[in-house]
Motif scaffolding. Structure first.
Motif, PDB file in Angstrom:
ATOM      1  N   SER A 179      -2.666  25.323 -10.324  1.00  0.00           N
ATOM      2  CA  SER A 179      -1.320  25.897 -10.248  1.00  0.00           C
ATOM      3  C   SER A 179      -1.288  27.319 -10.804  1.00  0.00           C
ATOM      4  O   SER A 179      -0.627  28.203 -10.251  1.00  0.00           O
ATOM      5  N   LEU A 180      -2.017  27.543 -11.906  1.00  0.00           N
ATOM      6  CA  LEU A 180      -2.065  28.877 -12.496  1.00  0.00           C
ATOM      7  C   LEU A 180      -2.787  29.868 -11.588  1.00  0.00           C
ATOM      8  O   LEU A 180      -2.344  31.016 -11.427  1.00  0.00           O
ATOM      9  N   VAL A 181      -3.885  29.417 -10.983  1.00  0.00           N
ATOM     10  CA  VAL A 181      -4.665  30.294 -10.107  1.00  0.00           C
ATOM     11  C   VAL A 181      -3.839  30.747  -8.910  1.00  0.00           C
ATOM     12  O   VAL A 181      -3.877  31.903  -8.492  1.00  0.00           O
ATOM     13  N   ARG A 182      -3.071  29.837  -8.353  1.00  0.00           N
ATOM     14  CA  ARG A 182      -2.254  30.207  -7.191  1.00  0.00           C
ATOM     15  C   ARG A 182      -0.855  30.697  -7.597  1.00  0.00           C
ATOM     16  O   ARG A 182      -0.031  31.011  -6.756  1.00  0.00           O
ATOM     17  N   TRP A 183      -0.616  30.762  -8.910  1.00  0.00           N
ATOM     18  CA  TRP A 183       0.605  31.338  -9.478  1.00  0.00           C
ATOM     19  C   TRP A 183       1.851  30.624  -8.957  1.00  0.00           C
ATOM     20  O   TRP A 183       2.845  31.240  -8.578  1.00  0.00           O
ATOM     21  N   ARG A 184       1.804  29.294  -8.936  1.00  0.00           N
ATOM     22  CA  ARG A 184       2.947  28.501  -8.482  1.00  0.00           C
ATOM     23  C   ARG A 184       2.984  27.190  -9.254  1.00  0.00           C
ATOM     24  O   ARG A 184       2.209  26.285  -8.995  1.00  0.00           O
ATOM     25  N   MET A 185       3.907  27.108 -10.188  1.00  0.00           N
ATOM     26  CA  MET A 185       4.043  25.906 -10.994  1.00  0.00           C
ATOM     27  C   MET A 185       4.955  24.905 -10.288  1.00  0.00           C
ATOM     28  O   MET A 185       5.713  25.262  -9.381  1.00  0.00           O
ATOM     29  N   ILE A 240      -5.992  13.268 -18.843  1.00  0.00           N
ATOM     30  CA  ILE A 240      -5.886  14.614 -19.428  1.00  0.00           C
ATOM     31  C   ILE A 240      -6.712  15.612 -18.619  1.00  0.00           C
ATOM     32  O   ILE A 240      -6.282  16.743 -18.353  1.00  0.00           O
ATOM     33  N   GLY A 241      -7.905  15.194 -18.180  1.00  0.00           N
ATOM     34  CA  GLY A 241      -8.748  16.073 -17.371  1.00  0.00           C
ATOM     35  C   GLY A 241      -8.112  16.400 -16.029  1.00  0.00           C
ATOM     36  O   GLY A 241      -8.168  17.546 -15.559  1.00  0.00           O
ATOM     37  N   ILE A 242      -7.483  15.396 -15.398  1.00  0.00           N
ATOM     38  CA  ILE A 242      -6.805  15.610 -14.115  1.00  0.00           C
ATOM     39  C   ILE A 242      -5.635  16.581 -14.295  1.00  0.00           C
ATOM     40  O   ILE A 242      -5.437  17.489 -13.485  1.00  0.00           O
ATOM     41  N   LEU A 243      -4.863  16.388 -15.364  1.00  0.00           N
ATOM     42  CA  LEU A 243      -3.744  17.280 -15.634  1.00  0.00           C
ATOM     43  C   LEU A 243      -4.219  18.713 -15.838  1.00  0.00           C
ATOM     44  O   LEU A 243      -3.628  19.661 -15.299  1.00  0.00           O
ATOM     45  N   MET A 244      -5.299  18.885 -16.597  1.00  0.00           N
ATOM     46  CA  MET A 244      -5.837  20.229 -16.831  1.00  0.00           C
ATOM     47  C   MET A 244      -6.330  20.857 -15.530  1.00  0.00           C
ATOM     48  O   MET A 244      -6.122  22.050 -15.287  1.00  0.00           O
ATOM     49  N   SER A 245      -6.972  20.057 -14.680  1.00  0.00           N
ATOM     50  CA  SER A 245      -7.485  20.569 -13.408  1.00  0.00           C
ATOM     51  C   SER A 245      -6.351  21.041 -12.509  1.00  0.00           C
ATOM     52  O   SER A 245      -6.406  22.129 -11.925  1.00  0.00           O
ATOM     53  N   LEU A 246      -5.305  20.218 -12.400  1.00  0.00           N
ATOM     54  CA  LEU A 246      -4.176  20.570 -11.542  1.00  0.00           C
ATOM     55  C   LEU A 246      -3.384  21.741 -12.123  1.00  0.00           C
ATOM     56  O   LEU A 246      -2.881  22.595 -11.374  1.00  0.00           O
ATOM     57  N   ALA A 247      -3.265  21.793 -13.456  1.00  0.00           N
ATOM     58  CA  ALA A 247      -2.580  22.921 -14.083  1.00  0.00           C
ATOM     59  C   ALA A 247      -3.339  24.216 -13.822  1.00  0.00           C
ATOM     60  O   ALA A 247      -2.727  25.274 -13.562  1.00  0.00           O
ATOM     61  N   LEU A 248      -4.671  24.147 -13.862  1.00  0.00           N
ATOM     62  CA  LEU A 248      -5.492  25.327 -13.582  1.00  0.00           C
ATOM     63  C   LEU A 248      -5.292  25.794 -12.138  1.00  0.00           C
ATOM     64  O   LEU A 248      -5.157  26.998 -11.878  1.00  0.00           O
ATOM     65  N   VAL A 261       8.697  21.458  -1.800  1.00  0.00           N
ATOM     66  CA  VAL A 261       7.665  21.156  -2.794  1.00  0.00           C
ATOM     67  C   VAL A 261       6.400  20.714  -2.073  1.00  0.00           C
ATOM     68  O   VAL A 261       6.457  19.855  -1.194  1.00  0.00           O
ATOM     69  N   ASP A 262       5.254  21.308  -2.418  1.00  0.00           N
ATOM     70  CA  ASP A 262       4.021  20.941  -1.728  1.00  0.00           C
ATOM     71  C   ASP A 262       3.229  19.899  -2.511  1.00  0.00           C
ATOM     72  O   ASP A 262       3.634  19.474  -3.606  1.00  0.00           O
ATOM     73  N   ALA A 263       2.086  19.480  -1.952  1.00  0.00           N
ATOM     74  CA  ALA A 263       1.298  18.390  -2.534  1.00  0.00           C
ATOM     75  C   ALA A 263       0.761  18.731  -3.920  1.00  0.00           C
ATOM     76  O   ALA A 263       0.710  17.867  -4.808  1.00  0.00           O
ATOM     77  N   ILE A 264       0.352  19.983  -4.123  1.00  0.00           N
ATOM     78  CA  ILE A 264      -0.196  20.364  -5.426  1.00  0.00           C
ATOM     79  C   ILE A 264       0.890  20.313  -6.493  1.00  0.00           C
ATOM     80  O   ILE A 264       0.653  19.869  -7.626  1.00  0.00           O
ATOM     81  N   GLU A 265       2.089  20.734  -6.150  1.00  0.00           N
ATOM     82  CA  GLU A 265       3.203  20.660  -7.095  1.00  0.00           C
ATOM     83  C   GLU A 265       3.512  19.207  -7.466  1.00  0.00           C
ATOM     84  O   GLU A 265       3.728  18.883  -8.637  1.00  0.00           O
TER      85      GLU A 265
END
Length: 255
Positions: free
Chosen positions: A49-55, A39-47, A176-180
């Motif tokens: 994605s939001l910061v760079r405005w690319r889901m 859950i923590g990893i998902l929240m970190s990666l979602a954050l 699709v990049d690595a963060i996605e």
């Protein structure tokens, strides 16, 4: 640059294992640590994605990729490790896990995901022999008899990691990049963790929050960074090269 990334990945994996050990020594159940971490990893990666405005891409191809790689690389091997680890002596399980680069080499060559050459073959074999020596030197070997069934189940763990690594290298979605990819995988695994929560006692065992906070925070950071490095290496340098990080992790873990 690729050597630096490989060393960082191996170091991250070794440090993550150390954090799991700390949590275990504090009496925190492994299932709960894994659920909090996911859950923590998902929240970190979602954050991120939001910061760079690319889901993450939600195309059918990308969604299938997230599900398959999330299952092969996380859900299935994690579940098997939890079941098998207590049934096989540590030395035997370490040796089994260290075969992952060998399987990756063979499967990559067989499917022609990468071209066969002596450099890659020698690197994997030298690493495997070194891993055996490290495991032999750092693990007490028992004389207990191990069921062949558990041995075969143990081999499913590196085979699943192999299938995932080769799959990711061969089927990476275009555009699709690595963060996605990391965020998509984390979403798949995160949903599974949320479904499993009611059966783990997570909502009942309040004391776990205090004991697990430090190790879980470390695992979240290490796994998030390691996952991004892993995906970057797979995409740019291939499945065989990234599999060598297993040997690097064993080296750091033995220090």
């Amino acid at each position: 640059m690729k050597i630096v990334l490989l060393l960082l990945l191996g170091l991250g994996w070794a440090a993550r294992i150390a954090a799991f050990k700390i949590a275990s020594e504090r009496g925190v159940p492994a299932a709960i640590v894994i659920q909090f971490a996911i859950i923590g990893i998902l929240m970190s990666l979602a954050l991120i994605s939001l910061v760079r405005w690319r889901m993450p891409s939600r195309s059918p191809v990308a969604l299938r990729f997230y599900v398959v790689s999330g299952g092969l690389g996380f859900l299935l091997p994690f579940a098997l490790e939890t079941i098998v680890a207590g049934k096989i002596p540590a030395f035997v399980f370490i040796v089994i896990i260290s075969t992952m680069p060998v399987w990756t080499l063979l499967l990559s060559f067989a499917l022609r995901v990468e071209h066969a050459n002596w450099t890659k073959t020698i690197a994997v074999l030298v690493g495997f022999v070194s891993a055996l020596l490290i495991a032999w030197d750092n693990t007490a070997i028992g004389t207990e008899t191990v069921s062949l069934t558990w041995i075969l189940m143990g081999f499913l763990v590196p085979l699943l990691y192999t299938l995932n690594t080769v799959f990711v290298a061969a089927r990476w979605p275009k555009g699709v990049d690595a963060i996605e990819v990391a965020t998509g995988q984390a979403a798949v695994v995160g949903v599974a963790a949320l479904v499993a929560m009611p059966f783990s006692g997570l909502f009942v065992e309040g004391w776990v929050l205090q004991r697990a906070l430090g190790p879980v925070a470390a695992i979240v950071f290490l796994e998030t960074v390691s996952l991004l490095i892993y995906l970057r290496i797979v995409k740019v340098y291939g499945a065989i090269f990234v599999s060598l990080a297993n040997y690097v992790a064993m080296f750091f873990g033995a220090l």
